[in-house]
Scaffold this motif. Structure first.
Motif, PDB file in Angstrom:
ATOM      1  N   LYS A 170       0.871  -1.259  -0.115  1.00 27.22           N
ATOM      2  CA  LYS A 170      -0.040  -0.133   0.166  1.00 27.22           C
ATOM      3  C   LYS A 170       0.967   1.362  -0.085  1.00 27.22           C
ATOM      4  O   LYS A 170       0.471   2.298  -0.479  1.00 27.22           O
ATOM      5  CB  LYS A 170      -1.024  -0.158   1.348  1.00 27.22           C
ATOM      6  N   PRO A 206       4.395   3.170  -4.122  1.00 28.45           N
ATOM      7  CA  PRO A 206       3.789   3.818  -5.197  1.00 28.45           C
ATOM      8  C   PRO A 206       3.735   3.174  -6.508  1.00 28.45           C
ATOM      9  O   PRO A 206       3.100   3.403  -7.462  1.00 28.45           O
ATOM     10  CB  PRO A 206       4.700   5.244  -5.349  1.00 28.45           C
ATOM     11  N   ALA A 233       2.612   0.062  -7.014  1.00 26.36           N
ATOM     12  CA  ALA A 233       1.564  -0.782  -7.402  1.00 26.36           C
ATOM     13  C   ALA A 233       0.489  -0.047  -8.101  1.00 26.36           C
ATOM     14  O   ALA A 233       0.223   1.052  -7.704  1.00 26.36           O
ATOM     15  CB  ALA A 233       1.004  -1.147  -6.051  1.00 26.36           C
ATOM     16  N   ALA A 258      -2.844   1.276  -9.607  1.00 33.96           N
ATOM     17  CA  ALA A 258      -4.144   1.439  -8.993  1.00 33.96           C
ATOM     18  C   ALA A 258      -5.191   0.562  -9.312  1.00 33.96           C
ATOM     19  O   ALA A 258      -6.003   0.171  -8.470  1.00 33.96           O
ATOM     20  CB  ALA A 258      -4.791   2.867  -9.243  1.00 33.96           C
ATOM     21  N   THR A 259      -5.164   0.003 -10.465  1.00 38.35           N
ATOM     22  CA  THR A 259      -6.055  -1.186 -11.038  1.00 38.35           C
ATOM     23  C   THR A 259      -5.817  -2.378 -10.085  1.00 38.35           C
ATOM     24  O   THR A 259      -6.803  -2.987  -9.721  1.00 38.35           O
ATOM     25  CB  THR A 259      -5.884  -1.485 -12.544  1.00 38.35           C
ATOM     26  N   GLU A 268      -4.693  -2.520  -7.293  1.00 40.63           N
ATOM     27  CA  GLU A 268      -5.220  -2.298  -5.929  1.00 40.63           C
ATOM     28  C   GLU A 268      -6.513  -2.370  -5.816  1.00 40.63           C
ATOM     29  O   GLU A 268      -7.271  -2.757  -4.663  1.00 40.63           O
ATOM     30  CB  GLU A 268      -4.766  -0.894  -5.371  1.00 40.63           C
ATOM     31  N   LEU A 269      -7.291  -1.713  -6.564  1.00 37.81           N
ATOM     32  CA  LEU A 269      -8.668  -1.841  -6.433  1.00 37.81           C
ATOM     33  C   LEU A 269      -9.394  -3.174  -6.919  1.00 37.81           C
ATOM     34  O   LEU A 269     -10.318  -3.604  -6.290  1.00 37.81           O
ATOM     35  CB  LEU A 269      -9.009  -0.838  -7.704  1.00 37.81           C
ATOM     36  N   SER A 270      -8.468  -3.909  -7.787  1.00 42.30           N
ATOM     37  CA  SER A 270      -9.250  -5.227  -8.053  1.00 42.30           C
ATOM     38  C   SER A 270      -9.126  -6.186  -7.056  1.00 42.30           C
ATOM     39  O   SER A 270      -9.754  -7.327  -7.073  1.00 42.30           O
ATOM     40  CB  SER A 270      -8.727  -5.726  -9.323  1.00 42.30           C
TER      41      SER A 270
END
Lengths: 716, 395
Positions: free
Chosen positions: A496, A499, A501, A503-504, A506-508
């Motif tokens: 987390k 940086p 990683a 975003a997709t 993290e969201l998925s």
């Protein structure tokens, strides 16, 4: 529980956050230290006990000279003699003795009334402790054939406004008046007769002669219920319909001119300030006359400490009686307790030699006695069953104790008997006179305390430390497990803060807040099952002619069947299935949620009944903390791991309520003659007294045990 | 369908307990339905905005976007607080109905319905009056979307890209179209105000007629709103004000009354500025805050905001302390009746015992609000991240 505090940015977390992270990262060490400290503090409690003192200034115990004289003693003797002569007569039915007592009372100019009651059979009402005692009394199923008859005498105070009262209770079996019962009636009568003459009385005096044919508690409870719940005509008509009125009053009234004062109705005085239950036993003591105090009411509630203080002070300093409270006899001869006592004694000596101001050492003998008393105090509070008829008063917020006076020798000698009566009478007169000074209810001193001797107590502020230390490790370990469960999974947690990683990504990922929901569901299911298990006896009770053993077996079978059925209904399977990668660490989350549930349950119980929570914590905290899948430990062949497996199995065995019960019973009373039905009878006694301990066992302890076993056999 | 089954089974189980007074029960059912409809509305907007922001991967994967409306309705219905409030025949389901009705109306941009709900809610419990800000924002901007800046940024990226094919032009158009609801439209707001004044006049006239013989409207205001604002009834509840005002000296009383009620008002404006792109969430925050600081809170209020919390389950999936909050809510809701029993019935405890649980409850609510707001802001940041990366990559 700062389960996600570890995730705060690394820059410079606040001190409290750093403290949280530190605790969580050293949770193992922390929990070991906390548990040890908790057990040690519990063992130290007899040393930490303070001397009692009378907190309410208005009481002024023993400031007046006793007025109780030999004249009253002779009156007492008169009543005792006529009672025993009545008893020797073959036709002496119950009503005779009541009429006799009523006659004596009315001779003194007291108001008299009879109170007829029907004994209630034991009912299953586990939630009763939570409600006011009045509820549910209207739909009692009474058996009309048997009834008891209490006799109540009331003296109106010359200086009072009739708003307050002090109650004297003498339970006796009206069918067969024993010598001790006759003596207790004699003492009460003599005090009563004195109180009709005195001018200082500010509170009305009620003398309840309780008919203990169906148990002392039942009689007192029935009277209290009717005292606090006025019966209006509609209801009394209903009762009359149920039971044909056998005109006791008329029977009692006939051919007696002196009983014109007897009222048909229920007589009341004001709110009760205090109640004293007086009992006499004889010939059991070796050294001197003694006084036993019983104070535990239902659910571990105690009367105000000031009441015990008064009785203790007057008995010891005015009447020279030896005051006792209940002790656990088997602990007195306990080897390790003696050794511990000696260690503490020598420690105290060392401390004193270092600094004469430090005086915390107590003699080893005192320590052992204190520990035995403390253990019995804890046990009786935890059981939640009142130790005498005084328990009925506590349900109505009235402070009450049972005073059991016992003499050194059998009371055949007349002079000896007179002396005994004089001392008993003076003691009770002194207590009444002291309570008479009370301006409002007892409120000054403690309600929450444990006794370590009649003159020493441990207050709530001290004994809570032991409990708090024991359970403090639970939230910390839960938090660290929770944090672990998230850290181990590679897809989140640490990344987390990185940086890189995307975003997709993290969201998925599955939202991490939802991960614990599965575990929570499982825990909820097991607790629901616990509730079902604790309400099953209600139905098993209905089966006619069932021995305890068969009931117990039926209960166990039904309980074990209901778990799979429940899980089927709610769609959460308990079979482990094939462990896929993410499921392997499932047990950490499950353990974390289990520990949190145990923590909440224990905290809740510590408010309702501290002693239960303390004993429960002693059993449950190690079990919950140690639980770890056996497979993990067995796989790595090390001695330490095997020790842990052995510990886990032992704790898991002890944690099972019936097993724990049998082991403890065996340890204290010997293993001879234990049957499977014992556990059932024990539980039956607990729930019929509407003790919260029963609910605790069913809804907190048992589910936590099941979950711990589930964790133990988790495949991973 | 599943939901309807749930409704059905629940209806049976609860209507038995509510003999002869099913109105609160029906109010709860209607509440759940309205929440569900609102949630579907919100979810549609959410997927649309995700598509616009090119999080196609996320929006197309099945099962990744949780049906928040259903979740919220279920959370509302199965919440023990709701059941307790309903079984206890509290009027809070009806107050909640008015609030949810106004939110639903505003989400659907039906000014009359929104105005009706708002007027009734304000009339019933006064505190929903602060919801007028989210109402205006909802009617003006439309339902919750990521911040407007993101769309602008996205468009800049697209324009700067200058692609040869016309697929991107289409995209640009879409982005343009998406801008339309983000311009504050005054028309529904003015409609809303007109309808509000109409409904309030209507309600006042009706009230005036019915209380004419009891001293008129002024007496009504004094007895209802005055009673709420001056905290005259100090009997214990799950809030913190009763204890405070039982302890406070009489000559400070007015000062503290102003402070406590001002507290709610002080928080309104900053929150409205920060969360203006998410009016529904703003409404949730307002409701949570007011249920924490109102004079006579009940568990029914908590049931409402916990139900609304379910609406944002997609956005708040990464909320911190969720497990802690859950345990805290369970613990406090079990502990506080026991403490009350200890104090009132058994006489061994005192007021501090019960007040301790009330304070713990207030703290939990504060943590819930703080964490949910920060989780929502984090979510917005996360949405922005790929855009900024894209931009940086190009530069």
């Amino acid at each position: 529980m700062a389960e996600s505090e570890a995730e705060v940015p690394k820059a410079k977390p606040r001190p409290i956050v750093r403290l949280g992270i530190f605790l969580i990262s050293h949770s193992c060490l922390f929990s070991v230290i906390c548990c040890t400290a908790g057990v040690l503090t519990l063992l130290l409690l007899p040393v930490l006990a303070k001397n009692t003192y009378i907190s309410e200034n208005a009481l002024m115990p023993g400031s007046a000279n006793p007025m109780f004289s030999s004249q009253e003693v002779s009156e007492a003797n008169r009543l005792v003699k006529s009672l025993t002569s009545l008893d020797s007569k073959p036709v002496g039915s119950g009503i005779e003795s009541q009429r006799l007592i009523a006659e004596y009372m009315s001779d003194l100019g007291a108001e008299i009334s009879y109170h007829k009651f029907y004994p209630r059979s034991n009912q299953f009402h586990p939630l009763h402790f939570f409600s006011y005692p009045d509820s549910g009394s209207t739909r009692e199923n009474v058996s009309c054939i048997s009834h008891g008859l209490n006799t109540v005498g009331i003296i109106r105070a010359p200086r009072g406004d009739g708003k307050e009262a002090i109650v004297l209770v003498t339970p006796y079996n009206s069918l067969k008046v024993g010598p001790g019962e006759a003596l207790s009636l004699g003492i009460a009568y003599s005090v009563f007769s004195l109180l009709t003459q005195v001018t200082w009385l500010a509170k009305d005096i009620i003398w309840l002669v309780a008919d203990s044919r169906y148990g002392e508690y039942a009689a007192v409870n029935a009277w209290l219920r009717d005292y606090h719940m006025p019966v209006f005509s509609g209801l009394s008509a209903l009762k009359a319909e149920i039971c044909p009125v056998s005109n006791v009053h008329n029977e009692l009234k006939e051919n007696s001119v002196t009983e014109r004062k007897i009222n048909d109705g229920f007589r009341r005085a004001g709110t009760m300030a205090t109640a004293l239950v007086i009992k006499v036993t004889d010939g059991s003591e070796h050294f001197e006359d003694s006084l036993s105090i019983y104070a535990e009411a239902s659910n571990g509630q105690m009367p105000n400490l000031d009441l015990i203080n008064i009785v203790n002070y007057l008995a010891v300093h005015r009447q020279g009686l030896r005051v006792k409270v209940e002790k656990m006899r088997s602990l007195i001869n306990c080897k390790w307790l003696k050794i511990l006592g000696e260690i503490l004694q020598s420690l105290g000596h060392v401390a004193k030699s270092l600094n004469p101001q430090w005086k915390f050492g107590i003699p080893a003998k005192d320590y052992v006695e204190g520990a035995a008393t403390l253990a019995s105090s804890l046990y009786y509070q935890a059981l939640g069953v009142p130790t005498g008829p005084h328990g009925a008063f506590r349900d109505y917020e009235i402070d009450a104790i049972t005073m059991e006076i016992s003499s050194r020798v059998a009371l055949n000698n007349k002079a000896r008997k007179n002396d005994f009566l004089l001392r008993g009478g003076r003691l009770i007169e002194g207590v009444i006179r002291t309570v008479n000074n009370l301006l409002e209810k007892f409120h000054q001193s403690f309600f929450l305390y444990l006794l370590t001797s009649p003159s020493k107590f441990v207050s709530v502020g001290v004994y809570m430390i032991a409990f708090a230390l024991l359970v403090a490790s639970l939230p910390v370990v839960a938090a660290s497990l929770y944090a672990d469960a998230h850290k181990v999974d590679p897809s989140f947690g640490i990344d987390k803060s990185t940086p890189q990683a995307s975003a997709t990504d993290e969201l998925s990922i599955t939202p991490r807040s939802c991960k614990w929901l599965n575990a929570a569901k499982k825990v909820f299911l097991v607790h629901l099952w616990g509730a079902v298990v604790s309400f099953l006896p209600y139905f098993i009770c209905q089966i006619p002619s069932c021995t305890p053993t068969t009931s117990f077996v039926v209960w166990v079978l039904l309980s074990s069947f209901s778990l799979p059925i429940l899980s089927l209904i709610l769609g959460s399977s308990f079979s482990y299935g094939r462990p896929s990668q993410p499921q392997k660490r499932d047990w950490t989350l499950l353990k974390s949620v289990t520990i949190s549930a145990a923590f909440i349950g224990l905290c809740l119980m510590s408010v309702i009944n501290f002693a239960t929570a303390e004993i429960g914590a002693l059993l449950m905290v190690p079990m919950c903390l140690m639980a770890q899948p056996l497979k993990l430990d067995i796989r790595s062949r090390k001695l330490r791991k095997f020790l842990r497996v052995a510990c886990n199995l032992a704790l898991g065995f002890l944690g099972f309520p019936p097993a724990g019960f049998f082991v403890l019973k065996g340890a204290f009373e010997g293993f001879g003659g234990i049957t499977v039905g014992d556990f059932w009878s024990w539980l039956e006694s607990i729930w019929s007294w509407s003790s919260a301990t029963y609910l605790y066992i069913g809804m907190v302890h048992l589910p936590c045990w099941v979950l711990c076993i589930h964790v133990l056999f988790h495949p991973c | 369908m599943v939901l309807h089954c749930y409704f059905h089974s629940l209806g049976h189980s609860r209507s038995k307990e509510l003999k002869g007074n099913p109105i609160t029960f029906y109010a709860d059912i209607v509440n759940a339905m309205l929440i569900r409809a609102t949630g579907q509305n919100l979810q549609m907007e959410y997927t649309r905005s995700l598509k616009l922001l090119d999080h196609v991967k996320l929006s197309e994967k099945p099962g990744k976007i949780i049906p928040s409306g259903d979740i919220a309705a279920l959370v509302y219905l199965w919440n023990p607080f709701t059941i307790v409030a309903c079984v206890g025949l509290s009027t809070s389901p009806i107050e909640n109905l008015a609030i949810i009705l106004s939110l639903y109306g505003a989400c659907k941009r039906q000014a009359p319905l929104a105005a009706f709900g708002w007027v009734i809610a304000t009339h019933l419990s006064l505190y929903p009056a602060i919801l007028i800000i989210p109402m205006i924002l909802l009617l003006g901007y439309g339902t919750d979307t990521p911040p407007r800046k993101l769309f602008l940024q996205r468009r800049n990226v697209e324009v700067g890209d200058n692609p040869p094919n016309d697929r991107c032009c289409e995209r640009e158009e879409v982005v343009h179209r998406s801008e339309v609801p983000h311009v504050f439209s005054w028309r529904p707001v003015i409609h809303f105000f007109c309808w509000t004044s109409l409904w309030s006049v209507y309600v006042l006239v009706l009230c005036g007629i019915s209380v004419k013989q009891y001293g008129g409207l002024w007496e009504l205001f004094k007895r209802t709103y005055g009673f709420m604002l001056t905290v005259q009834d100090l009997s214990p509840n799950i809030g913190v004000l009763w204890y405070f005002f039982a302890e406070v000296f009489d000559f400070f009383r007015n000062f503290f009354l102003i402070v406590f009620h001002g507290n709610i008002l002080f928080m309104m404006l900053p929150l409205a500025i920060r969360l203006k792109h998410r009016p529904c969430f703003l409404a949730f925050v307002y409701i949570a805050i007011s249920s924490m600081l109102k004079s006579y809170p009940s568990v029914g209020d908590s049931a409402l905001y916990l139900g609304l919390l379910g609406l944002f389950v997609n956005e708040l999936a990464d909320m911190q302390f969720s497990f802690f909050l859950f345990c805290g809510y369970v613990g406090v809701s079990l502990l506080s009746p026991v403490m009350h029993n200890l104090w009132i019935w058994r006489g061994t405890g005192n007021a501090n015992f019960y007040f301790a649980t009330a304070m713990a409850y207030a703290c939990l609510q504060i943590i819930l609000v703080v964490e949910s707001v920060s989780a929502m802001l984090n979510h917005d940041r996360k949405l922005r991240k790929p855009l900024t990366e894209l931009q940086d990559g190009k530069n």
